[in-house]
Design a protein around this motif. Structure first.
Motif, mmCIF file in Angstrom:
data_model
loop_
_atom_site.group_PDB
_atom_site.id
_atom_site.type_symbol
_atom_site.label_atom_id
_atom_site.label_comp_id
_atom_site.label_asym_id
_atom_site.label_seq_id
_atom_site.Cartn_x
_atom_site.Cartn_y
_atom_site.Cartn_z
ATOM 1 N N LYS A 207 54.327 41.990 28.937
ATOM 2 C CA LYS A 207 53.910 43.407 28.885
ATOM 3 C C LYS A 207 52.849 43.737 29.919
ATOM 4 N N TYR A 208 52.641 42.824 30.850
ATOM 5 C CA TYR A 208 51.511 42.942 31.778
ATOM 6 C C TYR A 208 51.472 44.275 32.518
ATOM 7 N N ASP A 209 52.609 44.698 33.031
ATOM 8 C CA ASP A 209 52.614 45.923 33.844
ATOM 9 C C ASP A 209 52.204 47.145 33.027
ATOM 10 N N GLY A 219 45.218 42.651 27.633
ATOM 11 C CA GLY A 219 46.470 42.826 28.364
ATOM 12 C C GLY A 219 46.594 41.984 29.621
ATOM 13 N N THR A 220 45.592 41.141 29.888
ATOM 14 C CA THR A 220 45.695 40.212 31.022
ATOM 15 C C THR A 220 45.536 38.796 30.476
ATOM 16 N N THR A 221 45.879 37.811 31.274
ATOM 17 C CA THR A 221 46.026 36.450 30.716
ATOM 18 C C THR A 221 44.727 35.677 30.525
ATOM 19 N N ARG A 222 43.652 36.105 31.199
ATOM 20 C CA ARG A 222 42.380 35.357 31.145
ATOM 21 C C ARG A 222 42.533 33.911 31.626
ATOM 22 N N LEU A 223 43.458 33.707 32.520
ATOM 23 C CA LEU A 223 43.649 32.350 33.027
ATOM 24 C C LEU A 223 42.817 32.068 34.271
ATOM 25 N N SER A 224 42.053 33.078 34.722
ATOM 26 C CA SER A 224 41.405 32.940 36.027
ATOM 27 C C SER A 224 40.499 31.713 36.141
ATOM 28 N N VAL A 225 39.755 31.400 35.076
ATOM 29 C CA VAL A 225 38.874 30.229 35.186
ATOM 30 C C VAL A 225 39.712 28.951 35.298
ATOM 31 N N HIS A 226 40.855 28.959 34.629
ATOM 32 C CA HIS A 226 41.720 27.776 34.691
ATOM 33 C C HIS A 226 42.392 27.647 36.058
ATOM 34 N N LEU A 227 42.732 28.781 36.633
ATOM 35 C CA LEU A 227 43.272 28.722 37.999
ATOM 36 C C LEU A 227 42.176 28.302 38.973
ATOM 37 N N ARG A 228 40.981 28.762 38.726
ATOM 38 C CA ARG A 228 39.870 28.420 39.613
ATOM 39 C C ARG A 228 39.621 26.909 39.673
ATOM 40 N N THR A 247 55.059 42.309 38.263
ATOM 41 C CA THR A 247 53.706 42.819 38.494
ATOM 42 C C THR A 247 52.695 41.684 38.382
ATOM 43 N N TRP A 248 52.921 40.828 37.410
ATOM 44 C CA TRP A 248 52.001 39.700 37.235
ATOM 45 C C TRP A 248 52.133 38.712 38.395
ATOM 46 N N LEU A 249 53.393 38.460 38.797
ATOM 47 C CA LEU A 249 53.601 37.577 39.951
ATOM 48 C C LEU A 249 52.832 38.117 41.153
ATOM 49 N N ASN A 250 52.851 39.437 41.296
ATOM 50 C CA ASN A 250 52.150 40.064 42.409
ATOM 51 C C ASN A 250 50.659 39.722 42.430
ATOM 52 N N GLU A 251 50.054 39.619 41.257
ATOM 53 C CA GLU A 251 48.628 39.259 41.192
ATOM 54 C C GLU A 251 48.427 37.831 41.692
ATOM 55 N N LEU A 252 49.375 36.972 41.359
ATOM 56 C CA LEU A 252 49.270 35.590 41.850
ATOM 57 C C LEU A 252 49.454 35.562 43.366
ATOM 58 N N HIS A 316 36.880 42.631 33.119
ATOM 59 C CA HIS A 316 38.248 43.077 33.325
ATOM 60 C C HIS A 316 38.419 43.579 34.765
ATOM 61 N N ASN A 317 39.581 43.337 35.352
ATOM 62 C CA ASN A 317 39.801 43.697 36.757
ATOM 63 C C ASN A 317 39.573 45.185 37.042
ATOM 64 N N ARG A 318 40.062 46.030 36.179
ATOM 65 C CA ARG A 318 39.875 47.479 36.389
ATOM 66 C C ARG A 318 38.384 47.800 36.479
ATOM 67 N N LEU A 347 32.657 33.300 35.603
ATOM 68 C CA LEU A 347 33.228 31.988 35.328
ATOM 69 C C LEU A 347 34.321 31.659 36.326
ATOM 70 N N ASP A 348 35.095 32.681 36.694
ATOM 71 C CA ASP A 348 36.231 32.456 37.592
ATOM 72 C C ASP A 348 35.835 32.633 39.054
ATOM 73 N N TYR A 349 34.533 32.632 39.326
ATOM 74 C CA TYR A 349 34.086 32.907 40.701
ATOM 75 C C TYR A 349 34.843 32.055 41.713
ATOM 76 N N ASP A 350 35.399 32.737 42.657
ATOM 77 C CA ASP A 350 36.159 32.084 43.715
ATOM 78 C C ASP A 350 35.848 32.842 44.995
ATOM 79 N N LEU A 351 35.388 32.132 46.001
ATOM 80 C CA LEU A 351 34.947 32.805 47.228
ATOM 81 C C LEU A 351 36.021 33.736 47.787
ATOM 82 N N ALA A 353 38.806 35.212 46.436
ATOM 83 C CA ALA A 353 39.169 36.380 45.631
ATOM 84 C C ALA A 353 37.985 37.334 45.472
ATOM 85 N N ASN A 354 36.799 36.774 45.333
ATOM 86 C CA ASN A 354 35.628 37.619 45.112
ATOM 87 C C ASN A 354 35.280 38.391 46.384
ATOM 88 N N ASN A 355 35.281 37.700 47.490
ATOM 89 C CA ASN A 355 35.000 38.356 48.758
ATOM 90 C C ASN A 355 36.077 39.412 49.042
HETATM 91 P P1 FAD Z 1 45.506 38.361 35.296
HETATM 92 O O1 FAD Z 1 45.509 39.815 35.464
HETATM 93 O O2 FAD Z 1 46.225 37.789 34.137
HETATM 94 O O3 FAD Z 1 46.093 37.725 36.650
HETATM 95 C C1 FAD Z 1 46.528 36.361 36.724
HETATM 96 C C2 FAD Z 1 45.788 35.625 37.810
HETATM 97 O O4 FAD Z 1 46.065 36.192 39.081
HETATM 98 C C3 FAD Z 1 44.283 35.684 37.693
HETATM 99 O O5 FAD Z 1 43.825 34.754 36.749
HETATM 100 C C4 FAD Z 1 43.846 35.394 39.109
HETATM 101 O O6 FAD Z 1 43.866 34.021 39.387
HETATM 102 C C5 FAD Z 1 44.931 36.060 39.928
HETATM 103 N N1 FAD Z 1 44.503 37.399 40.338
HETATM 104 C C6 FAD Z 1 44.640 38.552 39.652
HETATM 105 N N2 FAD Z 1 44.190 39.592 40.362
HETATM 106 C C7 FAD Z 1 43.747 39.092 41.530
HETATM 107 C C8 FAD Z 1 43.175 39.670 42.686
HETATM 108 N N3 FAD Z 1 42.969 40.986 42.804
HETATM 109 N N4 FAD Z 1 42.800 38.848 43.683
HETATM 110 C C9 FAD Z 1 43.011 37.525 43.613
HETATM 111 N N5 FAD Z 1 43.565 36.924 42.542
HETATM 112 C C10 FAD Z 1 43.933 37.697 41.518
HETATM 113 N N6 FAD Z 1 39.343 36.867 40.736
HETATM 114 C C11 FAD Z 1 38.974 35.577 40.688
HETATM 115 O O7 FAD Z 1 39.768 34.723 40.296
HETATM 116 N N7 FAD Z 1 37.713 35.198 41.092
HETATM 117 C C12 FAD Z 1 36.789 36.098 41.526
HETATM 118 O O8 FAD Z 1 35.668 35.709 41.904
HETATM 119 C C13 FAD Z 1 37.157 37.464 41.558
HETATM 120 N N8 FAD Z 1 36.261 38.415 41.964
HETATM 121 C C14 FAD Z 1 36.648 39.732 42.006
HETATM 122 C C15 FAD Z 1 35.738 40.698 42.448
HETATM 123 C C16 FAD Z 1 36.086 42.044 42.504
HETATM 124 C C17 FAD Z 1 35.092 43.060 43.009
HETATM 125 C C18 FAD Z 1 37.380 42.426 42.112
HETATM 126 C C19 FAD Z 1 37.792 43.878 42.169
HETATM 127 C C20 FAD Z 1 38.299 41.472 41.676
HETATM 128 C C21 FAD Z 1 37.958 40.123 41.615
HETATM 129 N N9 FAD Z 1 38.868 39.132 41.157
HETATM 130 C C22 FAD Z 1 38.481 37.819 41.144
HETATM 131 C C23 FAD Z 1 40.271 39.475 40.851
HETATM 132 C C24 FAD Z 1 40.574 39.817 39.375
HETATM 133 O O9 FAD Z 1 39.680 40.760 38.890
HETATM 134 C C25 FAD Z 1 40.565 38.595 38.455
HETATM 135 O O10 FAD Z 1 41.345 37.552 39.014
HETATM 136 C C26 FAD Z 1 41.127 38.932 37.088
HETATM 137 O O11 FAD Z 1 40.400 39.970 36.495
HETATM 138 C C27 FAD Z 1 41.108 37.710 36.190
HETATM 139 O O12 FAD Z 1 41.582 38.039 34.925
HETATM 140 P P2 FAD Z 1 42.908 37.384 34.333
HETATM 141 O O13 FAD Z 1 42.835 35.902 34.471
HETATM 142 O O14 FAD Z 1 43.104 37.942 32.980
HETATM 143 O O15 FAD Z 1 43.977 37.901 35.370
#
Ligand code: FAD
Length: 426
Positions: A207-209, A219-228, A247-252, A316-318, A347-351, A353-355
């Protein structure tokens, strides 16, 4: 002598590319993790959640390895110096695309080469790396949509196939249990933050989209720290995305995109991708920055996001987009300040993605929205948190006397940022 497999941001035994190669090609593989003191020393908080997360992940790895009759060597120090003192048969590890890591790996590779020790590295963290997805003329993409199109066209089942490390688990070095430093020995204390589970929620992906933009919904997976930290495999997740939700694949793919950008344009670490943006006359008011950090701007959605970040290490990303736009545009504070604060807290800080996210929000990045598109926090709230569920959760006092007045007027801020950005960008 033994063969070392060096864990870095790939803290798992299953489907790990470098580990697979190490085990397949050798009979005596000892996994190692190095707590890099130059990274640890830069952390401000003794209870930094990332250190606790790594420590827990290593504990799990070590238990799994000991069940297999092997163990995990955990060292602490400067990796370059440590490798200068070791003489393994070979060292295997996975690629890391950050400038610091690249330089470190070149130094280590040189040191080992002088001792005739091979340093073998593999792609593991992303589906496509470096120049695997580039324009027809070989130059890197700087716009996401054509990159993602090419990425999808290049994808074959091979890229998603898991590396069956378990076939060769018998090739781990048999050894007695090795010592394991406590957090305390590293100079840290346990973080009180709860970590997101390492579970892939298929229902969320399906239901991600429809749900991903609403911060009050899970509504998002919260897997970012695990991917990190590589406690899940990107191949497994991309496969799920390819099957279940485009849509979710697109985020990856965004994740691969920003790693690719950092690889080709390492200068983004300190400079705007679009150099003209480094001419902007940022106001950089320290008190306003502090109010933003602490969630006291008087804009409820912004404050909710910052308080969520401070309390949980997640946002949250939004809301990340809203608070980043607010800092850079409403307050005219340099995106590098916001980036650094996120780096300290996420927690999911990644240079990469964050930059990428910060430069996107500031308008200075590749494929960023044009600068005159300024997020309006009130309209964003009406669209994405209409019932104010998220706002009320983090800013329960938002309608009371206690809650601060808006730090800056919306119309004034908008007019000001347009003027200041136009001056710099012409
Ligand atoms: P989901 O929405 O379930 O997405 C799945 C995975 O896709 C995420 O876990 C992540 O690994 C990857 N992903 C999703 N969106 C993005 C994106 N826009 N860019 C790159 N990868 C993405 N993501 C980080 O992992 N580390 C960061 O330090 C980080 N800093 C951010 C800073 C800003 C200002 C913004 C706008 C976004 C940032 N993001 C970052 C991207 C995104 O917000 C997070 O990856 C996401 O909110 C993580 O939640 P989730 O695991 O539920 O993601």
């Amino acid at each position: 002598s033994t063969t070392l497999f060096w864990f870095r941001r790939d803290l798992r035994l299953q489907d790990n590319a470098g580990l697979y190669h190490a085990l397949r090609e050798n009979q005596d593989v000892l996994p190692v993790f190095i707590f890099d003191t130059s990274i640890l020393d830069k952390l401000d908080d003794r209870d930094d959640a990332r250190v606790t997360f790594i420590h827990q992940s290593l504990e799990l790895l070590k238990t799994q390895l000991e069940e297999l009759g092997s163990s995990l060597l955990v060292l602490c120090g400067d990796p370059v110096r440590l490798y200068a003192t070791l003489k393994p048969k070979a060292v295997y590890t996975n690629h890391d695309y950050e400038p610091y890591a690249r330089e470190r790996d070149v130094q280590i590779s040189d040191i080992l080469q002088r001792k005739d020790v091979a340093f073998k590295t593999f792609k593991d963290q992303v589906i496509f790396e470096k120049s695997e997805v580039v324009k027809d003329d070989g130059s890197p993409y700087t716009v996401f949509t054509p990159y993602s199109r090419k990425w999808k066209a290049a994808l074959t089942p091979f890229h998603l196939k898991s590396y069956p490390t378990e076939k060769y688990f018998k090739h781990f070095l048999r050894t007695k249990r090795l010592p394991f430093p406590a957090l305390d020995d590293l100079g840290f204390t346990p973080s009180p933050i709860d970590f997101p589970e390492r579970v892939v929620k298929r229902a969320v992906v399906e239901k991600y989209d429809q749900q991903r933009d609403f911060p009050a919904v899970k509504g998002t997976t919260r897997l970012s720290v695990h991917l990190r930290f590589g406690t899940v495999s990107i191949r497994k997740l991309a496969q799920l995305g390819a099957q279940k939700n485009a849509t979710w694949l697109n985020e990856l793919i965004w994740r691969d995109f920003y790693q690719m950008i950092l690889w080709h344009f390492p200068q983004v670490q300190s400079q705007s991708f679009k150099p003209a943006y480094d001419r902007i006359a940022w106001r950089n008011d320290p008190q306003e920055f502090e109010a933003w950090c602490e969630g006291r701007t008087g804009y409820p959605i912004v404050d909710a996001g910052m308080r969520e970040l401070n309390a949980t290490g997640f946002m949250h990303n939004r809301v990340r987009m809203i608070v980043a736009s607010f800092l850079t545009k409403h307050l005219l504070i340099d995106w590098r300040w916001g980036e650094a604060y996120f780096a300290k807290k996420l927690l999911d800080y990644d240079l990469a993605a964050n930059n990428g996210g910060w430069q996107w929000a500031a308008g200075s990045g590749c494929d960023a929205a044009p600068y005159f598109r300024v997020f309006n926090p009130r309209l964003q709230t009406e669209k994405f948190d209409k019932e104010l569920v998220y706002v009320k959760k983090w800013v329960p006092e938002f309608e009371s006397e206690k809650y601060p007045k808006p730090i800056v007027d919306q119309a004034f801020a908008r007019e000001r940022v347009l003027r200041v950005f136009k001056n710099a960008l012409g």
